[in-house]
Design an enzyme around this catalytic site. Sequence first.
Site, mmCIF file in Angstrom:
data_model
loop_
_atom_site.group_PDB
_atom_site.id
_atom_site.type_symbol
_atom_site.label_atom_id
_atom_site.label_comp_id
_atom_site.label_asym_id
_atom_site.label_seq_id
_atom_site.Cartn_x
_atom_site.Cartn_y
_atom_site.Cartn_z
ATOM 1 C CG ASN A 120 20.871 17.755 21.504
ATOM 2 O OD1 ASN A 120 21.461 18.662 20.931
ATOM 3 N ND2 ASN A 120 21.222 17.342 22.720
ATOM 4 C CG HIS A 122 24.931 15.288 25.208
ATOM 5 N ND1 HIS A 122 24.919 16.571 25.714
ATOM 6 C CD2 HIS A 122 25.530 14.509 26.149
ATOM 7 C CE1 HIS A 122 25.495 16.560 26.907
ATOM 8 N NE2 HIS A 122 25.874 15.335 27.196
ATOM 9 C CG ASP A 158 21.421 16.889 27.055
ATOM 10 O OD1 ASP A 158 20.995 17.340 25.974
ATOM 11 O OD2 ASP A 158 22.354 17.427 27.679
HETATM 12 C C1 GAR Z 1 29.228 19.294 19.806
HETATM 13 O O1 GAR Z 1 30.176 18.420 20.370
HETATM 14 C C2 GAR Z 1 27.874 19.068 20.438
HETATM 15 O O2 GAR Z 1 27.621 17.758 20.810
HETATM 16 C C3 GAR Z 1 27.978 19.950 21.647
HETATM 17 O O3 GAR Z 1 28.603 21.113 21.174
HETATM 18 C C4 GAR Z 1 29.515 20.748 20.149
HETATM 19 C C5 GAR Z 1 29.282 21.663 18.981
HETATM 20 O O4 GAR Z 1 30.288 21.520 18.024
HETATM 21 N N1 GAR Z 1 26.686 20.187 22.203
HETATM 22 C C6 GAR Z 1 26.462 20.207 23.511
HETATM 23 O O5 GAR Z 1 27.327 20.102 24.346
HETATM 24 C C7 GAR Z 1 25.002 20.393 23.892
HETATM 25 N N2 GAR Z 1 24.793 20.060 25.259
HETATM 26 P P1 GAR Z 1 30.153 22.203 16.594
HETATM 27 O O6 GAR Z 1 29.700 23.642 16.811
HETATM 28 O O7 GAR Z 1 31.544 22.148 16.041
HETATM 29 O O8 GAR Z 1 29.164 21.393 15.804
#
Ligand code: GAR
Length: 213
Positions: A120, A122, A158
Amino acid sequence: MQTPSGHPVAPAPGARLVVLASGGGSNLAALLAAHDDGAYGARVVGVVSDKPAAGALDLARDAGVASVVVAPGDFDDRAAWNVGLADAVDVFRPDWVVLAGFMRILAPSFLTRFPGRVVNTHPALLPSFPGAHGVRDALTYGVRVTGCTVHVVDDGVDTGPIIAQATVPVLDDDDESSLHERIKVAERALLVETVGRVAREGLRVDGRRALVG
Ligand code: GAR
């Protein structure tokens, strides 16, 4: 579960990646940009989303990568959804499952289908600020440095062993959006580099430590 859309899964040199995404998919886009380079050693062979409107599905389609939606609302309960999701991912025979902005918690019934092979990304420096609002929580706390983490997924939120991290300074005039955008720049580079290294060299987990190679 909807039927798969996009193109059939093509034979892929190197490791097979299945990317799970709920949102716009900028991290997916970075992996798709990297995977055409034969030296990268990994290829996105499928994209799975819980949201029919996820931009990540459009990116997959444009790249000729098969995609499928597995929406919780189409299942009786969360347990059945986890099984349906695992079945959908399994169709692509992944070597690695990459959560790239996938905003749901996966049950042990999912994770045991791909043991030690789910990673994952984060948008915070774990173990600080886990959960769905890592960027907002870091900003609210007032840290001066935050960043992003690529980690092995375990059955906590996480909490799995950390593979790689990158730091991003918090600026005085940052809001959640500006900070997240800068984190995403670092995150895309870290995710592409880390997934490539893991795919090419393998990953060992020794207690809390995740070691590439
Ligand atoms: C990313 O920053 C990822 O780390 C976060 O969502 C965003 C997705 O961006 N994930 C979380 O917060 C999971 N807890 P994207 O759709 O542009 O790749």
